[in-house]
Design a protein around this motif. Structure first.
Motif, short mmCIF file in Angstrom:
data_model
loop_
_atom_site.label_atom_id
_atom_site.label_comp_id
_atom_site.label_asym_id
_atom_site.label_seq_id
_atom_site.Cartn_x
_atom_site.Cartn_y
_atom_site.Cartn_z
N THR A 109 20.73 44.77 -89.03
CA THR A 109 20.22 45.50 -90.19
C THR A 109 20.89 45.04 -91.48
OG1 THR A 109 19.74 47.41 -88.78
CG2 THR A 109 19.83 47.80 -91.17
N ILE A 110 22.20 44.87 -91.45
CA ILE A 110 22.93 44.41 -92.65
C ILE A 110 22.45 43.02 -93.06
CG2 ILE A 110 25.19 43.68 -93.52
CD1 ILE A 110 26.39 45.95 -91.74
N ALA A 111 22.43 42.09 -92.10
CA ALA A 111 22.03 40.72 -92.41
C ALA A 111 20.58 40.67 -92.90
CB ALA A 111 22.21 39.83 -91.18
N THR A 112 19.70 41.38 -92.22
CA THR A 112 18.29 41.38 -92.60
C THR A 112 18.08 41.98 -93.98
OG1 THR A 112 17.65 41.53 -90.29
CG2 THR A 112 15.99 42.16 -91.90
N THR A 113 18.77 43.07 -94.27
CA THR A 113 18.65 43.72 -95.57
C THR A 113 19.03 42.76 -96.69
OG1 THR A 113 19.09 45.88 -94.59
CG2 THR A 113 19.42 45.68 -96.97
N VAL A 114 20.14 42.05 -96.52
CA VAL A 114 20.61 41.12 -97.55
C VAL A 114 19.66 39.92 -97.68
CG1 VAL A 114 22.48 39.55 -98.20
CG2 VAL A 114 23.01 41.84 -97.34
N VAL A 115 19.32 39.31 -96.56
CA VAL A 115 18.45 38.12 -96.60
C VAL A 115 17.08 38.47 -97.17
CG1 VAL A 115 17.24 36.40 -95.18
CG2 VAL A 115 19.66 36.85 -94.79
N HIS A 116 16.53 39.60 -96.76
CA HIS A 116 15.20 39.95 -97.24
C HIS A 116 15.22 40.40 -98.70
CE1 HIS A 116 12.99 40.21 -93.14
NE2 HIS A 116 13.79 39.16 -93.24
N LEU A 117 16.33 40.98 -99.16
CA LEU A 117 16.44 41.29 -100.59
C LEU A 117 16.44 39.99 -101.39
CD1 LEU A 117 16.80 43.30 -102.89
CD2 LEU A 117 19.28 43.19 -102.50
N PHE A 118 17.20 39.01 -100.92
CA PHE A 118 17.20 37.69 -101.55
C PHE A 118 15.79 37.08 -101.51
CE2 PHE A 118 17.61 33.04 -101.05
CZ PHE A 118 18.15 32.73 -102.29
N SER A 119 15.13 37.22 -100.37
CA SER A 119 13.79 36.65 -100.20
C SER A 119 12.79 37.23 -101.18
CB SER A 119 13.29 36.90 -98.77
OG SER A 119 14.13 36.30 -97.84
N VAL A 120 12.80 38.55 -101.33
CA VAL A 120 11.83 39.14 -102.26
C VAL A 120 12.19 38.79 -103.70
CG1 VAL A 120 11.11 41.00 -100.71
CG2 VAL A 120 12.94 41.42 -102.35
N ALA A 121 13.47 38.62 -103.99
CA ALA A 121 13.86 38.19 -105.34
C ALA A 121 13.33 36.79 -105.61
CB ALA A 121 15.38 38.23 -105.50
N VAL A 122 13.50 35.91 -104.65
CA VAL A 122 12.98 34.55 -104.80
C VAL A 122 11.46 34.57 -104.90
CG1 VAL A 122 12.70 32.32 -103.61
CG2 VAL A 122 14.94 33.41 -103.70
N GLY A 123 10.83 35.33 -104.01
CA GLY A 123 9.37 35.42 -104.03
C GLY A 123 8.85 35.99 -105.32
N GLY A 124 9.56 36.98 -105.84
CA GLY A 124 9.12 37.60 -107.08
C GLY A 124 9.37 36.75 -108.30
N LEU A 125 10.44 35.96 -108.30
CA LEU A 125 10.81 35.20 -109.49
C LEU A 125 10.35 33.73 -109.45
CD1 LEU A 125 14.45 36.52 -109.98
CD2 LEU A 125 12.40 37.17 -111.26
N ILE A 126 10.52 33.11 -108.32
CA ILE A 126 10.30 31.67 -108.26
C ILE A 126 9.05 31.29 -107.46
CG2 ILE A 126 11.35 29.46 -107.57
CD1 ILE A 126 14.07 30.86 -107.90
N GLY A 127 8.65 32.14 -106.55
CA GLY A 127 7.50 31.81 -105.72
C GLY A 127 7.88 30.99 -104.53
N ASP A 128 7.48 29.74 -104.52
CA ASP A 128 7.69 28.93 -103.32
C ASP A 128 8.76 27.84 -103.47
OD1 ASP A 128 4.70 26.86 -103.70
OD2 ASP A 128 6.32 27.36 -105.07
N ALA A 129 9.65 27.95 -104.43
CA ALA A 129 10.69 26.94 -104.63
C ALA A 129 11.99 27.36 -103.94
CB ALA A 129 10.94 26.72 -106.12
N LEU A 130 12.29 26.77 -102.77
CA LEU A 130 13.51 27.10 -102.03
C LEU A 130 13.99 25.87 -101.27
CD1 LEU A 130 15.38 29.51 -101.20
CD2 LEU A 130 13.96 29.69 -99.17
N PRO A 131 15.21 25.42 -101.52
CA PRO A 131 15.73 24.25 -100.81
C PRO A 131 16.18 24.60 -99.38
CG PRO A 131 17.40 25.10 -102.29
CD PRO A 131 16.16 25.94 -102.49
#
Length: 188
Positions: free
Chosen positions: A41-63
């Protein structure tokens, strides 16, 4: 609410049979259920928060290539560590039965690394580009934790019937396979 339900469903289905679910089963055979579930739960919460931030701000740009290589090497290290094993004195064994801190740290770090660049992370990024980030974040987190909780229950039931050597070699093999897969993925 729509973002929550769509994300929950998509991520739950994406997680079925995924390496993270297999890891949850493996960890559930070695540790108590609650630290495993909390670590996920901790790992998923952090990774998915990062994911939605990237999705919301950058879209599909991820190295994802560098992330896959680092995670792959870490998993190969986990495989060697699992094979090597650790010797516990009776006093240490009693402490290990009482404490959940080490299990929580191991599960959280392993899941955090395995989810970076994983299909569920990329799916969450994609969902966040199309839906609200709060609903996507909560829905994707709940969907993944639910799928992994299912794996934990199965792992706990299987773990009672498997000899320790089978669990040890199986866990090492699983970590090695995940490591190699993560290293090969950028090449494909």
């Amino acid at each position: 609410m729509e973002a929550f339900w769509i994300s929950l469903g998509v991520i739950f289905v994406a997680e079925l049979g995924d390496k993270s679910q297999l890891m949850a089963m493996t960890f559930a055979t070695r540790f108590k259920m609650w630290p495993v579930l909390l670590g996920i739960t901790i790992a998923t919460t952090v990774v998915h928060l990062f994911s939605v931030a990237v999705g919301g701000l950058i879209g599909d740009a991820l190295p994802t290539t560098a992330i896959s290589v680092v995670a792959g090497l870490a998993f190969l290290g986990f495989a060697v560590w699992t094979l090597r094993g650790d010797e516990l004195t009776e006093d240490e064994a009693q402490k290990a039965r009482r404490t959940t801190r080490n299990a929580l740290i191991a599960v959280t770090v392993a899941f955090f690394l395995s989810e970076l660049g994983d299909k569920t992370m990329l799916a969450t990024i994609t969902l966040a580009t199309q839906h609200g980030w709060v609903g996507t974040w909560i829905g994707s987190t709940v969907g993944m934790v639910a799928a992994d909780a299912l794996a934990i229950v199965v792992g706990r039931l299987m773990g009672r019937h498997l000899p320790e050597k089978v669990i040890k070699y199986g866990a090492a093999a699983a970590f090695a396979v995940f490591g190699v897969a993560l290293l090969v993925e950028p090449l494909l």
